[in-house]
Write a protein that holds these residues in place. Structure first.
Motif, PDB file in Angstrom:
ATOM      1  N   LEU A 201       0.989  -1.196  -0.116  1.00 13.68           N
ATOM      2  CA  LEU A 201      -0.121   0.024  -0.108  1.00 13.68           C
ATOM      3  C   LEU A 201       0.762   1.106   0.041  1.00 13.68           C
ATOM      4  O   LEU A 201       0.204   2.412  -0.076  1.00 13.68           O
ATOM      5  CB  LEU A 201      -0.824  -0.034   1.234  1.00 13.68           C
ATOM      6  CG  LEU A 201      -1.847  -1.184   1.322  1.00 13.68           C
ATOM      7  CD1 LEU A 201      -2.714  -0.919   2.428  1.00 13.68           C
ATOM      8  CD2 LEU A 201      -2.833  -1.380   0.027  1.00 13.68           C
ATOM      9  N   SER A 202       2.133   1.210   0.023  1.00 11.53           N
ATOM     10  CA  SER A 202       2.842   2.476  -0.045  1.00 11.53           C
ATOM     11  C   SER A 202       2.765   3.510  -1.165  1.00 11.53           C
ATOM     12  O   SER A 202       2.406   4.461  -0.620  1.00 11.53           O
ATOM     13  CB  SER A 202       4.722   1.996  -0.168  1.00 11.53           C
ATOM     14  OG  SER A 202       5.422   3.142  -0.378  1.00 11.53           O
ATOM     15  N   GLN A 205      -0.188   5.934   0.078  1.00 16.80           N
ATOM     16  CA  GLN A 205       0.097   6.600   1.435  1.00 16.80           C
ATOM     17  C   GLN A 205      -0.233   8.298   0.904  1.00 16.80           C
ATOM     18  O   GLN A 205       0.324   8.688   0.087  1.00 16.80           O
ATOM     19  CB  GLN A 205       1.411   6.346   2.079  1.00 16.80           C
ATOM     20  CG  GLN A 205       1.436   5.067   2.439  1.00 16.80           C
ATOM     21  CD  GLN A 205       0.341   4.552   3.256  1.00 16.80           C
ATOM     22  OE1 GLN A 205      -0.227   5.298   4.082  1.00 16.80           O
ATOM     23  NE2 GLN A 205      -0.214   3.391   2.978  1.00 16.80           N
ATOM     24  N   PRO A 206      -0.404   9.310   1.971  1.00 15.51           N
ATOM     25  CA  PRO A 206      -0.713  10.611   1.702  1.00 15.51           C
ATOM     26  C   PRO A 206       0.674  11.257   0.989  1.00 15.51           C
ATOM     27  O   PRO A 206       0.468  12.174   0.098  1.00 15.51           O
ATOM     28  CB  PRO A 206      -1.084  11.133   2.836  1.00 15.51           C
ATOM     29  CG  PRO A 206      -1.564   9.880   3.600  1.00 15.51           C
ATOM     30  CD  PRO A 206      -0.948   8.913   3.248  1.00 15.51           C
ATOM     31  N   TRP A 207       1.742  10.727   1.557  1.00 16.36           N
ATOM     32  CA  TRP A 207       2.875  11.464   1.028  1.00 16.36           C
ATOM     33  C   TRP A 207       3.071  11.383  -0.373  1.00 16.36           C
ATOM     34  O   TRP A 207       3.785  12.000  -1.084  1.00 16.36           O
ATOM     35  CB  TRP A 207       4.144  11.033   1.887  1.00 16.36           C
ATOM     36  CG  TRP A 207       4.668  11.907   2.883  1.00 16.36           C
ATOM     37  CD1 TRP A 207       4.582  11.755   4.359  1.00 16.36           C
ATOM     38  CD2 TRP A 207       5.100  13.283   2.649  1.00 16.36           C
ATOM     39  NE1 TRP A 207       4.647  12.917   5.081  1.00 16.36           N
ATOM     40  CE2 TRP A 207       5.392  13.823   4.258  1.00 16.36           C
ATOM     41  CE3 TRP A 207       5.422  14.022   1.802  1.00 16.36           C
ATOM     42  CZ2 TRP A 207       5.752  14.851   4.407  1.00 16.36           C
ATOM     43  CZ3 TRP A 207       6.034  15.353   1.804  1.00 16.36           C
ATOM     44  CH2 TRP A 207       6.150  15.769   3.068  1.00 16.36           C
ATOM     45  N   SER A 221      -6.689   7.704  -3.553  1.00 20.45           N
ATOM     46  CA  SER A 221      -5.918   6.928  -2.678  1.00 20.45           C
ATOM     47  C   SER A 221      -6.257   6.950  -1.406  1.00 20.45           C
ATOM     48  O   SER A 221      -6.528   5.949  -0.499  1.00 20.45           O
ATOM     49  CB  SER A 221      -4.588   7.718  -2.594  1.00 20.45           C
ATOM     50  OG  SER A 221      -3.616   7.416  -3.695  1.00 20.45           O
ATOM     51  N   LEU A 225      -7.544   3.636   0.880  1.00 19.64           N
ATOM     52  CA  LEU A 225      -7.306   3.291   1.968  1.00 19.64           C
ATOM     53  C   LEU A 225      -8.296   3.180   3.141  1.00 19.64           C
ATOM     54  O   LEU A 225      -8.148   2.556   4.189  1.00 19.64           O
ATOM     55  CB  LEU A 225      -6.134   4.252   2.613  1.00 19.64           C
ATOM     56  CG  LEU A 225      -4.633   4.553   1.769  1.00 19.64           C
ATOM     57  CD1 LEU A 225      -3.851   5.566   2.210  1.00 19.64           C
ATOM     58  CD2 LEU A 225      -4.154   3.094   1.946  1.00 19.64           C
ATOM     59  N   GLU A 229      -9.244   0.168   5.666  1.00 17.11           N
ATOM     60  CA  GLU A 229      -8.723   0.543   6.964  1.00 17.11           C
ATOM     61  C   GLU A 229      -9.468  -0.669   7.967  1.00 17.11           C
ATOM     62  O   GLU A 229     -10.613  -0.894   7.686  1.00 17.11           O
ATOM     63  CB  GLU A 229      -9.427   1.743   7.176  1.00 17.11           C
ATOM     64  CG  GLU A 229      -9.282   2.365   8.570  1.00 17.11           C
ATOM     65  CD  GLU A 229      -9.792   3.866   8.849  1.00 17.11           C
ATOM     66  OE1 GLU A 229      -9.473   4.213   9.860  1.00 17.11           O
ATOM     67  OE2 GLU A 229     -10.352   4.458   7.969  1.00 17.11           O
ATOM     68  N   ALA A 234      -1.782  -3.665   5.666  1.00 18.00           N
ATOM     69  CA  ALA A 234      -0.627  -2.575   5.753  1.00 18.00           C
ATOM     70  C   ALA A 234       0.461  -3.174   6.193  1.00 18.00           C
ATOM     71  O   ALA A 234       1.703  -2.779   6.054  1.00 18.00           O
ATOM     72  CB  ALA A 234      -1.257  -1.469   6.473  1.00 18.00           C
TER      73      ALA A 234
END
Length: 464
Positions: A201-202, A205-207, A221, A225, A229, A234
């Motif tokens: 899931l990398s 991710q938000p970043w 995204s 997620l 959740e 993850a």
């Protein structure tokens, strides 16, 4: 009761009229605007002002001084062929034209406008073939629709009824709703595929989207997620990097959402516009020749959506292939444990056939068309044809998303995932409410069609 008003018609209200038979009316302001436009038409015609289609011929005969019989305008242009509009389509087309008339710019008589409104509310289903428009007003389909009216057509009534892109706009509104539904289903399928594949899931991710915020990527995204959740994915990916059909999925689907949003905005623009030619502007006492019947912007937006959806489809088909391959998924070949059974292998053929058709339908229509009307009409926007092919494309993406959901649910079962995400658990339950786990061969077509119907009637949405 939904009101047609000069402020415009919301796309959601058009869908309520088309899909749920919600009755409609003109607002008091719309009736006033229609009456003012008609009075201005009569005044200017009586003063001898040349008015296209009222004191002149139409098309190539624009320079011919003549007062066309308004009843003959729809009659002579009812030349459509091909499949007939169904009930939803008829209501969407009619509502789109009524929204335009409510702007008060057409010069239509109040009697003719009310007759079209009464046709909508009556539930009648006149025969309207959908092939015959070039997108410089949907003359043919609107002419067939207008033949169902029983009131005398006077003034500019015949031209006002047919000179609009209401078929493109109405069916475009249905396309927006259908595409929203299919992208929602593909997102659900992606989430369940991530669970079955044990994807990393990398990239979601938000970043990742902060570093390069491609349109729609952040939202897609986050939605993915959210579905995952509460699960253990993850913490337990199988690989450092997955195939691009997984890793790039939210970028691709974000681009599709952006294309859909553009079409959505343009349909709503049309639903609050008076695109008549000529336009009657009562506050300026002006009769204005316009080119607002051109549909290029709608055609390009619908083409863009189709081009985005083929990319979504290509990724979906590849995820299906990866789940079916033990070399990629570490699951039993074709997701079946019984020796001698084909399992889900044959569904991959269907997905490949669908991608081929989707790709064909995504090819743009030529920008150059055969000139008509003695070459006066030497360009055509072709919006209706583009909208129609993109709706057929979207239907095939629904079938493909159904296949991915079925395959992903089977992969999850065989993987023995200990804890699914809260959202993906609901998606899995939704799939299993329509399609049983496959432990021996059966007709996959029945499963795909059942799940597709479940998606298109909106039953999947509450699970998400």
């Amino acid at each position: 009761m939904i009101s047609f008003d000069p402020q415009g018609l919301a796309l959601a209200d058009l869908l309520a009229i088309a899909r749920h038979d919600t009755p409609a009316q003109f607002s008091a302001q719309a009736r006033q605007r229609i009456d003012e436009g008609h009075r201005l038409l009569l005044k200017r015609a009586a003063e001898g002002t040349p008015i296209y289609g009222v004191t002149t011929g139409l098309g190539a005969a624009v320079d011919t001084p003549v007062a066309p019989l308004q009843a003959t305008i729809p009659l002579g242009r009812a030349v459509g062929v091909g499949r007939l509009a169904n009930r939803q389509e008829l209501r969407a087309i009619t509502a789109a034209r009524l929204a335009g008339l409510a702007q008060g710019r057409s010069g239509i008589s109040p009697a003719a406008a009310e007759a079209l409104l009464a046709l909508l509310n009556s539930g009648a289903e006149p025969e309207v073939p959908l092939l015959g428009s070039l997108g410089e007003s949907d003359l043919a389909p609107l002419a067939h629709l207008s033949l169902a009216l029983t009131v005398p057509l006077t003034g500019k009534d015949g031209l006002a009824l047919v000179s609009a892109n209401a078929a493109s706009v109405g069916l475009g509104a249905l396309l927006v709703a259908e595409a929203q539904q299919v992208l929602q289903a593909v997102l659900a399928a992606l989430a369940l595929s991530c669970e079955g594949y044990r994807a990393n899931l990398s990239p979601f991710q938000p970043w990742a989207s902060r570093l390069r915020p491609a349109p729609g990527q952040t939202e897609q995204s986050a939605a993915l997620l959210h579905l995952l959740e509460g699960g253990d994915l993850a913490y337990s990916p199988r690989r450092l990097q997955d195939p691009l059909s997984f890793r790039c999925a939210t970028v691709v689907q974000g681009a599709a959402q952006q294309a859909l949003q553009q079409l959505h905005e343009l349909i709503e623009l049309e639903l609050r516009s008076g695109a008549d030619n000529p336009a009657l502007i009562s506050e300026e006492s002006l009769v204005l020749a316009t080119a607002n019947f051109d549909s290029t912007h709608l055609a390009l937006a619908a083409e863009g959506l189709g081009l985005a959806l083929i990319r979504v489809a290509a990724c979906s088909a590849e995820r299906i292939a990866k789940l079916l391959s033990p070399a990629s998924s570490d699951l039993p070949r074709f997701l079946i444990t019984q020796p001698g059974h084909v399992g889900m292998a044959a569904l991959q053929r269907t997905s490949a056939a669908l991608v081929a058709e989707i790709g064909h339908l995504a090819n743009p229509l030529p920008a150059v068309s055969v000139p008509v009307a003695d070459r006066v009409e030497d360009y055509a926007g072709q919006a209706l044809a583009v909208v129609d092919k993109t709706r057929r494309l979207t239907e095939r993406v629904v079938w493909l998303a159904s296949i991915e959901l079925i395959v992903a649910a089977q992969a999850v079962d065989l993987r023995g995932v200990s804890r699914l995400g809260q959202g993906t658990r609901r998606v899995h339950d939704a799939v299993r409410s329509q399609v049983a786990h496959l432990d021996q061969d059966r007709s996959g077509s029945v499963d795909v069609l059942a799940l597709s119907a479940f998606i298109t009637d909106g039953s999947l949405t509450p699970f998400l």
